[in-house]
Design a protein around this motif. Sequence first.
Motif, PDB file in Angstrom:
ATOM      1  N   ASP A 196      56.363  49.269  32.039  1.00  0.00           N
ATOM      2  CA  ASP A 196      57.224  49.879  31.030  1.00  0.00           C
ATOM      3  C   ASP A 196      56.485  50.838  30.103  1.00  0.00           C
ATOM      4  N   TYR A 197      55.232  50.525  29.757  1.00  0.00           N
ATOM      5  CA  TYR A 197      54.517  51.362  28.794  1.00  0.00           C
ATOM      6  C   TYR A 197      53.231  51.965  29.331  1.00  0.00           C
ATOM      7  N   GLY A 198      52.960  51.782  30.597  1.00  0.00           N
ATOM      8  CA  GLY A 198      51.804  52.424  31.200  1.00  0.00           C
ATOM      9  C   GLY A 198      50.564  51.551  31.202  1.00  0.00           C
ATOM     10  N   PHE A 199      49.482  52.134  31.645  1.00  0.00           N
ATOM     11  CA  PHE A 199      48.219  51.421  31.775  1.00  0.00           C
ATOM     12  C   PHE A 199      47.671  51.040  30.401  1.00  0.00           C
ATOM     13  N   VAL A 200      46.837  49.999  30.390  1.00  0.00           N
ATOM     14  CA  VAL A 200      46.233  49.510  29.153  1.00  0.00           C
ATOM     15  C   VAL A 200      44.758  49.900  29.159  1.00  0.00           C
ATOM     16  N   SER A 201      44.308  50.498  28.067  1.00  0.00           N
ATOM     17  CA  SER A 201      42.899  50.873  27.945  1.00  0.00           C
ATOM     18  C   SER A 201      42.039  49.615  27.833  1.00  0.00           C
ATOM     19  N   ILE A 202      40.925  49.585  28.568  1.00  0.00           N
ATOM     20  CA  ILE A 202      40.047  48.417  28.485  1.00  0.00           C
ATOM     21  C   ILE A 202      39.444  48.279  27.092  1.00  0.00           C
ATOM     22  N   LYS A 203      39.395  49.348  26.325  1.00  0.00           N
ATOM     23  CA  LYS A 203      38.909  49.282  24.936  1.00  0.00           C
ATOM     24  C   LYS A 203      39.854  48.483  24.049  1.00  0.00           C
ATOM     25  N   ASN A 204      41.122  48.346  24.486  1.00  0.00           N
ATOM     26  CA  ASN A 204      42.112  47.612  23.711  1.00  0.00           C
ATOM     27  C   ASN A 204      42.286  46.168  24.179  1.00  0.00           C
TER      28      ASN A 204
END
Length: 175
Positions: free
Chosen positions: A159-167
């Motif tokens: 739904d909201y796209g990929f997640v940054s590994i920094k987050n």
Amino acid sequence: MMEVEKKQSPLKFKGSLFFVLTGILVGIVIKLFCFDLLRVSGSSMEPAIHSGTQIGISKLSYGLVEPFGDELLLQWSEPQRGDVVLYFYNNRAVIKRCVAVAGDRLDFSHGLGYSLTVNEKNIPLTEAQYQRLKHNERVPQGMILALGDNYRESVDSRDYGFVSIKNVLGKVIGK
């Protein structure tokens, strides 16, 4: 007979206060940087984690978390496929499974319905989710694909796209 009134020495009081304050400070440091307990709200991770379950989060699994922030200050590891991770989305703590990491191939289908196949898992998509992700042949560098185990109930990377590994701020280590 003479009674002696016993008074607490000011030094003992100061020593006790020092240990109490040190204990509180150590507890705050552990909660901010090392370990946290959270109660899960919602059914997006069922059947693995049920709503109302208390889980332990290792905040040191991937790096040093920025206090009161939603990023890592220092990173020494990255989420692996299968890890259940913690990150923030719309100012809310989110628990999802890392299904794919940077470089993993994404195969889309839109025959009898929309779906995504990644690492031999077939994941259902809505048309909007398909439209959002279809331009990606692989998971981009520095990102993960994070999904709830309960595809029907989960609001996740579809739904909201990929997640940054920094987050990604932690890894679920106990439930």
